[in-house]
Design a protein around this motif. Structure first.
Motif, PDB file in Angstrom:
ATOM      1  N   ASP A  29      78.953  96.323 144.655  1.00 42.33           N
ATOM      2  CA  ASP A  29      78.810  96.633 146.076  1.00 42.33           C
ATOM      3  C   ASP A  29      78.155  95.479 146.815  1.00 42.33           C
ATOM      4  O   ASP A  29      77.152  94.920 146.369  1.00 42.33           O
ATOM      5  CB  ASP A  29      77.944  97.890 146.251  1.00 42.33           C
ATOM      6  CG  ASP A  29      78.615  99.119 145.681  1.00 42.33           C
ATOM      7  OD1 ASP A  29      77.915 100.115 145.446  1.00 42.33           O
ATOM      8  OD2 ASP A  29      79.838  99.084 145.475  1.00 42.33           O
ATOM      9  N   TYR A  30      78.726  95.126 147.944  1.00 40.22           N
ATOM     10  CA  TYR A  30      78.202  94.061 148.804  1.00 40.22           C
ATOM     11  C   TYR A  30      78.219  92.694 148.133  1.00 40.22           C
ATOM     12  O   TYR A  30      77.378  91.838 148.410  1.00 40.22           O
ATOM     13  CB  TYR A  30      76.797  94.390 149.307  1.00 40.22           C
ATOM     14  CG  TYR A  30      76.757  95.648 150.116  1.00 40.22           C
ATOM     15  CD1 TYR A  30      76.184  96.805 149.602  1.00 40.22           C
ATOM     16  CD2 TYR A  30      77.317  95.702 151.385  1.00 40.22           C
ATOM     17  CE1 TYR A  30      76.163  97.980 150.334  1.00 40.22           C
ATOM     18  CE2 TYR A  30      77.297  96.866 152.136  1.00 40.22           C
ATOM     19  CZ  TYR A  30      76.719  97.998 151.601  1.00 40.22           C
ATOM     20  OH  TYR A  30      76.697  99.156 152.330  1.00 40.22           O
ATOM     21  N   TYR A  31      79.155  92.506 147.238  1.00 39.56           N
ATOM     22  CA  TYR A  31      79.340  91.191 146.635  1.00 39.56           C
ATOM     23  C   TYR A  31      80.724  90.660 146.970  1.00 39.56           C
ATOM     24  O   TYR A  31      81.681  91.415 147.115  1.00 39.56           O
ATOM     25  CB  TYR A  31      79.204  91.254 145.113  1.00 39.56           C
ATOM     26  CG  TYR A  31      77.780  91.185 144.634  1.00 39.56           C
ATOM     27  CD1 TYR A  31      77.013  92.340 144.514  1.00 39.56           C
ATOM     28  CD2 TYR A  31      77.203  89.974 144.287  1.00 39.56           C
ATOM     29  CE1 TYR A  31      75.703  92.274 144.068  1.00 39.56           C
ATOM     30  CE2 TYR A  31      75.897  89.896 143.833  1.00 39.56           C
ATOM     31  CZ  TYR A  31      75.161  91.050 143.729  1.00 39.56           C
ATOM     32  OH  TYR A  31      73.863  90.990 143.289  1.00 39.56           O
ATOM     33  N   SER A  51      86.114  90.603 148.988  1.00 37.99           N
ATOM     34  CA  SER A  51      84.852  91.200 149.388  1.00 37.99           C
ATOM     35  C   SER A  51      84.850  92.660 148.961  1.00 37.99           C
ATOM     36  O   SER A  51      85.778  93.403 149.282  1.00 37.99           O
ATOM     37  CB  SER A  51      84.682  91.119 150.902  1.00 37.99           C
ATOM     38  OG  SER A  51      83.638  91.962 151.327  1.00 37.99           O
ATOM     39  N   THR A  52      83.824  93.077 148.247  1.00 38.01           N
ATOM     40  CA  THR A  52      83.740  94.481 147.853  1.00 38.01           C
ATOM     41  C   THR A  52      83.224  95.344 148.984  1.00 38.01           C
ATOM     42  O   THR A  52      83.216  96.561 148.877  1.00 38.01           O
ATOM     43  CB  THR A  52      82.843  94.645 146.620  1.00 38.01           C
ATOM     44  OG1 THR A  52      81.519  94.218 146.948  1.00 38.01           O
ATOM     45  CG2 THR A  52      83.359  93.853 145.446  1.00 38.01           C
ATOM     46  N   SER A  53      82.785  94.713 150.075  1.00 38.88           N
ATOM     47  CA  SER A  53      82.302  95.456 151.233  1.00 38.88           C
ATOM     48  C   SER A  53      83.439  95.884 152.148  1.00 38.88           C
ATOM     49  O   SER A  53      83.521  97.042 152.560  1.00 38.88           O
ATOM     50  CB  SER A  53      81.313  94.613 152.028  1.00 38.88           C
ATOM     51  OG  SER A  53      80.236  94.205 151.224  1.00 38.88           O
ATOM     52  N   ASP A  54      84.328  94.937 152.468  1.00 45.06           N
ATOM     53  CA  ASP A  54      85.392  95.249 153.417  1.00 45.06           C
ATOM     54  C   ASP A  54      86.788  94.999 152.851  1.00 45.06           C
ATOM     55  O   ASP A  54      87.771  95.080 153.588  1.00 45.06           O
ATOM     56  CB  ASP A  54      85.198  94.456 154.711  1.00 45.06           C
ATOM     57  CG  ASP A  54      85.143  92.946 154.487  1.00 45.06           C
ATOM     58  OD1 ASP A  54      84.608  92.239 155.369  1.00 45.06           O
ATOM     59  OD2 ASP A  54      85.633  92.476 153.430  1.00 45.06           O
ATOM     60  N   TRP A  99      76.229  87.576 146.687  1.00 45.43           N
ATOM     61  CA  TRP A  99      75.836  88.726 147.497  1.00 45.43           C
ATOM     62  C   TRP A  99      76.015  88.373 148.962  1.00 45.43           C
ATOM     63  O   TRP A  99      75.366  87.460 149.487  1.00 45.43           O
ATOM     64  CB  TRP A  99      74.376  89.100 147.215  1.00 45.43           C
ATOM     65  CG  TRP A  99      74.010  90.418 147.839  1.00 45.43           C
ATOM     66  CD1 TRP A  99      74.082  91.656 147.257  1.00 45.43           C
ATOM     67  CD2 TRP A  99      73.558  90.646 149.180  1.00 45.43           C
ATOM     68  NE1 TRP A  99      73.697  92.620 148.144  1.00 45.43           N
ATOM     69  CE2 TRP A  99      73.371  92.039 149.334  1.00 45.43           C
ATOM     70  CE3 TRP A  99      73.280  89.815 150.267  1.00 45.43           C
ATOM     71  CZ2 TRP A  99      72.927  92.610 150.515  1.00 45.43           C
ATOM     72  CZ3 TRP A  99      72.849  90.381 151.450  1.00 45.43           C
ATOM     73  CH2 TRP A  99      72.666  91.768 151.569  1.00 45.43           C
ATOM     74  N   PRO A 101      77.137  90.436 152.847  1.00 46.50           N
ATOM     75  CA  PRO A 101      77.491  91.732 153.457  1.00 46.50           C
ATOM     76  C   PRO A 101      78.975  91.874 153.764  1.00 46.50           C
ATOM     77  O   PRO A 101      79.537  92.951 153.597  1.00 46.50           O
ATOM     78  CB  PRO A 101      76.662  91.749 154.734  1.00 46.50           C
ATOM     79  CG  PRO A 101      75.549  90.800 154.491  1.00 46.50           C
ATOM     80  CD  PRO A 101      76.126  89.719 153.632  1.00 46.50           C
ATOM     81  N   PHE A 102      79.602  90.805 154.259  1.00 44.96           N
ATOM     82  CA  PHE A 102      81.000  90.923 154.648  1.00 44.96           C
ATOM     83  C   PHE A 102      81.756  89.652 154.292  1.00 44.96           C
ATOM     84  O   PHE A 102      81.192  88.563 154.265  1.00 44.96           O
ATOM     85  CB  PHE A 102      81.124  91.145 156.163  1.00 44.96           C
ATOM     86  CG  PHE A 102      80.416  92.376 156.645  1.00 44.96           C
ATOM     87  CD1 PHE A 102      79.173  92.283 157.247  1.00 44.96           C
ATOM     88  CD2 PHE A 102      80.996  93.619 156.486  1.00 44.96           C
ATOM     89  CE1 PHE A 102      78.512  93.415 157.676  1.00 44.96           C
ATOM     90  CE2 PHE A 102      80.347  94.757 156.911  1.00 44.96           C
ATOM     91  CZ  PHE A 102      79.098  94.657 157.510  1.00 44.96           C
ATOM     92  N   CYS A 104      84.385  86.850 152.347  1.00 45.67           N
ATOM     93  CA  CYS A 104      84.219  86.038 151.146  1.00 45.67           C
ATOM     94  C   CYS A 104      84.745  84.641 151.408  1.00 45.67           C
ATOM     95  O   CYS A 104      85.487  84.413 152.372  1.00 45.67           O
ATOM     96  CB  CYS A 104      84.954  86.665 149.952  1.00 45.67           C
ATOM     97  SG  CYS A 104      86.759  86.674 150.085  1.00 45.67           S
TER      98      CYS A 104
END
Length: 124
Positions: A29-31, A51-54, A99, A101-102, A104
């Motif tokens: 998450d968030y990576y 991106s695992t966030s978006d 790490w 947030p959004f 890559c």
């Protein structure tokens, strides 16, 4: 925090391989997870990231249209699907985690954690 890259091997030109990047000791998450490669005598090249966030993704021109990237949340694993492989794709492939947030990127300087590499050889 560990990343384990696997799935490399010998494949004929035009063939396919799926590389795996399994994370342990942390959740993805968030990576951002990036895939890189380094051929003998050449600099490390950034290929793709997710991106695992978006779920945004990026592919460098050399692999766009041939490689795809995906992730399995339950397995805490990111995959690089490589199709239409060429001899010039021969290299050691690495995955890395950053790490963020959004989004890559594929600059190796952005990434903090690296897997050990898996060798891909494309040859007839």
């Amino acid at each position: 925090v560990q990343l384990q890259a696997s799935g490399g091997g010998l494949v004929q030109p035009g063939g396919s391989l799926r590389l795996s990047c399994a994370a342990s000791g942390f959740t993805l998450d968030y990576y951002a997870i990036g895939w890189f490669r380094q051929a003998p005598g050449k600099e490390r090249e950034g290929l793709s990231c997710i991106s695992t966030s978006d779920d945004s993704t990026y592919f460098t021109e050399s692999v766009k249209g041939r490689f795809t990237i995906s992730r399995d949340i339950a397995k805490n694993t990111v995959y690089l699907h490589m199709n239409s492989l060429k001899p010039e794709d021969t290299a050691v492939y690495y995955c890395a985690a950053d790490w963020v947030p959004f989004g890559c990127g594929t600059s190796s300087a952005e990434y903090d954690y690296w897997g050990q590499g898996t060798l891909v050889t494309v040859s007839s």
